[in-house]
Design a protein around this motif. Structure first.
Motif, PDB file in Angstrom:
ATOM      1  N   GLU A 215       0.827  -1.204   0.000  1.00  0.00           N
ATOM      2  CA  GLU A 215       0.000   0.000   0.000  1.00  0.00           C
ATOM      3  C   GLU A 215       0.871   1.268   0.000  1.00  0.00           C
ATOM      4  N   SER A 216       1.924   1.249   0.832  1.00  0.00           N
ATOM      5  CA  SER A 216       2.747   2.466   0.967  1.00  0.00           C
ATOM      6  C   SER A 216       3.392   2.857  -0.353  1.00  0.00           C
ATOM      7  N   PHE A 217       3.945   1.870  -1.051  1.00  0.00           N
ATOM      8  CA  PHE A 217       4.631   2.197  -2.291  1.00  0.00           C
ATOM      9  C   PHE A 217       3.623   2.509  -3.397  1.00  0.00           C
ATOM     10  N   ALA A 218       2.486   1.834  -3.393  1.00  0.00           N
ATOM     11  CA  ALA A 218       1.456   2.151  -4.391  1.00  0.00           C
ATOM     12  C   ALA A 218       1.057   3.622  -4.269  1.00  0.00           C
ATOM     13  N   ARG A 219       0.881   4.073  -3.028  1.00  0.00           N
ATOM     14  CA  ARG A 219       0.465   5.472  -2.837  1.00  0.00           C
ATOM     15  C   ARG A 219       1.579   6.433  -3.256  1.00  0.00           C
ATOM     16  N   ARG A 220       2.804   6.096  -2.947  1.00  0.00           N
ATOM     17  CA  ARG A 220       3.899   6.995  -3.300  1.00  0.00           C
ATOM     18  C   ARG A 220       4.228   6.974  -4.792  1.00  0.00           C
ATOM     19  N   ASN A 221       4.185   5.782  -5.387  1.00  0.00           N
ATOM     20  CA  ASN A 221       4.649   5.657  -6.764  1.00  0.00           C
ATOM     21  C   ASN A 221       3.511   5.859  -7.769  1.00  0.00           C
ATOM     22  N   LEU A 222       2.292   5.510  -7.366  1.00  0.00           N
ATOM     23  CA  LEU A 222       1.168   5.542  -8.303  1.00  0.00           C
ATOM     24  C   LEU A 222       0.062   6.493  -7.854  1.00  0.00           C
ATOM     25  N   ASN A 223       0.226   7.015  -6.654  1.00  0.00           N
ATOM     26  CA  ASN A 223      -0.763   7.942  -6.115  1.00  0.00           C
ATOM     27  C   ASN A 223      -2.146   7.305  -6.000  1.00  0.00           C
ATOM     28  N   ARG A 224      -2.173   6.021  -5.703  1.00  0.00           N
ATOM     29  CA  ARG A 224      -3.443   5.333  -5.434  1.00  0.00           C
ATOM     30  C   ARG A 224      -3.150   4.079  -4.622  1.00  0.00           C
ATOM     31  N   GLY A 225      -4.199   3.433  -4.129  1.00  0.00           N
ATOM     32  CA  GLY A 225      -4.005   2.246  -3.310  1.00  0.00           C
ATOM     33  C   GLY A 225      -3.786   0.997  -4.147  1.00  0.00           C
ATOM     34  N   VAL A 226      -3.375  -0.076  -3.462  1.00  0.00           N
ATOM     35  CA  VAL A 226      -3.104  -1.338  -4.152  1.00  0.00           C
ATOM     36  C   VAL A 226      -4.342  -1.795  -4.930  1.00  0.00           C
ATOM     37  N   ASP A 227      -5.514  -1.750  -4.272  1.00  0.00           N
ATOM     38  CA  ASP A 227      -6.709  -2.256  -4.951  1.00  0.00           C
ATOM     39  C   ASP A 227      -7.092  -1.392  -6.145  1.00  0.00           C
ATOM     40  N   GLU A 228      -6.826  -0.096  -6.048  1.00  0.00           N
ATOM     41  CA  GLU A 228      -7.186   0.800  -7.162  1.00  0.00           C
ATOM     42  C   GLU A 228      -6.279   0.643  -8.371  1.00  0.00           C
ATOM     43  N   GLN A 229      -5.047   0.137  -8.144  1.00  0.00           N
ATOM     44  CA  GLN A 229      -4.111   0.091  -9.262  1.00  0.00           C
ATOM     45  C   GLN A 229      -4.591  -0.845 -10.380  1.00  0.00           C
ATOM     46  N   TYR A 230      -5.326  -1.894  -9.984  1.00  0.00           N
ATOM     47  CA  TYR A 230      -5.732  -2.856 -11.019  1.00  0.00           C
ATOM     48  C   TYR A 230      -6.734  -2.231 -11.987  1.00  0.00           C
ATOM     49  N   ALA A 231      -7.600  -1.353 -11.443  1.00  0.00           N
ATOM     50  CA  ALA A 231      -8.568  -0.691 -12.318  1.00  0.00           C
ATOM     51  C   ALA A 231      -7.851   0.170 -13.359  1.00  0.00           C
ATOM     52  N   MET A 232      -6.708   0.733 -12.949  1.00  0.00           N
ATOM     53  CA  MET A 232      -5.930   1.536 -13.891  1.00  0.00           C
ATOM     54  C   MET A 232      -5.277   0.653 -14.960  1.00  0.00           C
ATOM     55  N   PHE A 233      -4.815  -0.540 -14.519  1.00  0.00           N
ATOM     56  CA  PHE A 233      -4.094  -1.399 -15.462  1.00  0.00           C
ATOM     57  C   PHE A 233      -5.036  -2.168 -16.398  1.00  0.00           C
ATOM     58  N   ASP A 234      -6.255  -2.418 -15.935  1.00  0.00           N
ATOM     59  CA  ASP A 234      -7.163  -3.293 -16.697  1.00  0.00           C
ATOM     60  C   ASP A 234      -7.292  -2.871 -18.159  1.00  0.00           C
ATOM     61  N   PRO A 235      -7.669  -1.612 -18.437  1.00  0.00           N
ATOM     62  CA  PRO A 235      -7.820  -1.241 -19.860  1.00  0.00           C
ATOM     63  C   PRO A 235      -6.494  -1.229 -20.621  1.00  0.00           C
TER      64      PRO A 235
END
Lengths: 321, 321
Positions: B122-142
């Motif tokens: 979670e910590s690195f997702a927020r720092r590197n992607l500016n979102r949470g772990v669970d939210e990152q998949y929605a970004m990657f899906d498309p």
């Protein structure tokens, strides 16, 4: 000539094999680490180095060498070092002895264990010992006998076990034959040196297996890897899988071989400790105290430690963790 | 916080296990290696770097990243780099894409394969992607869907798999769950990143086994080790024993993680090649050509390569061999 290894597959560890529960770290920083330093380090600094290494939990500290001061001026203070050494309970302080005169000096100085250093190759024997491989045993025979008579354990170092800068690849059989001669003289332990750092894991397992087949128990084998090509820790892992439980290392990665092309030296004790901690293998060393010692010593020598772990752990904390 | 590993025994390789016959080296020097360089490297130098890496026999060259130029100014020339790239037959040039806008740019520039980068914590997702772990998949899906529709292979990077500078140890189950999400999105390969370099071999084997148990085949796993504590090559050896046959590495050891305390970066491709050559594992790389490339690149960057093998092989011949 750069001696390169090719096509030495690593055998699968035997079914039921496991890593050793405990590894004895044979700390060579004060001897192997310092002996190639061009600037002579003050005896007080050497003594503090040894004291700090003992404080960090290391229990085998190779202290110095009784070679002729003409050859290694850095260790010309061997007698005074042993005399002034603050010996700790439970700590051994082995010293190198090249000949009987060296043994006399070591015994007179109160050495508690000694090591002889042999070569697996003719070229290095001539350069390092000024005699051939076969002649070296005659020189070591009375040293080992007398040391044993005095109740001292004797280690036999064997250099150029995996490659030689003049001869190229060194056959495993040739190394085993040389090691077996040291064993027959009465050495209690053999330290197999990859003096120029070329070894890879398949070569390591083949070598240790061959010593076992020749009647030298794996419990009597130590490994001495140099990190010249970055292979030292992978080779150590392979040796641990074979049952080796004594590993030579140098605090901060101090040291190097004057016959290898880069200044990269011994396996750094800190990198080894990180590995062993991760694997749950006992060793008794306090990594933080050891890193502080290597950072302090790097300051005395005026250059940073080549150890990766020291660079990381010894750096100021710069956020993120 | 320094995340330290303790007590992770390495399992014995299965009976009949063997090392892979061939390893695909995923060369990240031009992207991961350069992205943290403070001084922007000329595009001509980057193009020559990639051409030399291809000449040295590397077949997967991660070329650049389509992140927003504000975040990584070093790679702001991604479009022009792909446009001017002298693509070699049989060589893939994957690029990183953080979002759909990045994918648009990559596709318009003729990218032949892409990678998304996710975080296991979670910590690195927020720092590197500016979102949470669970939210990152929605970004990657498309991204993954569209890239696959275009016929491109998609790699999923997973960072902080073995430790996180803010969170400390990262549970294996948490990493496998994150990786499985990327796999389910349609990533053809997962690259497991030890972003801060803390991993040890027992942790590596446990991680790869756990991915296998979760239905991700080991043939789809790549390992991405950093050498911060000197463990990268020993960890690679452990991964090879588990059947992993794709290894990320950076020519000359270029690169580093801005969140790790030392500047030590990726596993050096040269150190890896030395290991594979020794073990007889095929990889297709000409070590001498690669070392010359890293020495040349070190000259462009104005500092020596951190690779042990480059330091040794790239140094002037100083006798002894």
């Amino acid at each position: 000539m750069t001696t390169r290894e090719t096509g030495l597959p690593m055998r699968v560890p035997a079914a039921g094999a496991s890593l050793p529960e405990r590894v004895e770290i044979w700390e060579v920083g004060a001897r192997d680490g310092l002996q190639n330093e061009a600037t002579v380090v003050d005896l007080d600094v050497k003594l503090e180095f040894l004291a700090r290494l003992a404080d960090a939990g290391l229990r085998t500290l190779e202290a110095t060498s009784f070679v002729h001061p003409r050859w290694v001026p850095q260790l010309a203070d061997a007698e005074e070092l042993l005399r002034r050494l603050d010996r700790r309970s439970g700590v051994r302080y082995p010293v190198l002895v090249p000949n009987e005169r060296g043994l006399d000096r070591a015994l007179a100085s109160g050495a508690d264990s000694v090591a002889v250093f042999a070569s697996a190759t003719e070229s290095f024997a001539r350069r390092n010992l000024n005699r051939g491989v076969d002649e070296q045993y005659a020189m070591f025979d009375p040293i080992v006998s007398r040391a044993r008579d005095e109740g001292l354990a004797v280690r036999g170092y064997l250099s150029m076990c995996f490659g030689d800068p003049w001869e190229g690849p060194v056959p495993v059989d040739q190394v085993v034959a040389a090691g077996r001669r040291l064993w027959d003289l009465g050495c209690a332990q053999l330290s197999l040196g990859d003096t120029i750092g070329v070894a890879t894991p398949g070569h390591v397992t083949a070598m240790i297996d061959a010593f076992g087949a020749a009647g030298v128990p794996t419990t009597a084998i130590a490994v001495h890897f140099h990190d010249t090509y970055g292979q030292a820790l992978a080779n150590t892992l392979a040796a641990l899988w074979c049952g080796v439980s004594t590993v030579d290392a140098s605090a901060g990665g101090l040291g190097g071989c004057p016959y290898a092309k880069s200044a990269t030296g011994n396996l750094a004790t800190e990198d080894l400790v990180w590995l062993l901690d991760g694997l749950g293998v006992d060793h008794g060393v306090d990594l933080d105290a050891l890193v502080r010692t290597s950072v302090w010593m790097a300051g005395r020598l005026g250059r940073p430690s080549p150890s990766r772990a020291v660079a990381a752990l010894g750096a100021p904390d710069t956020g993120g963790g």
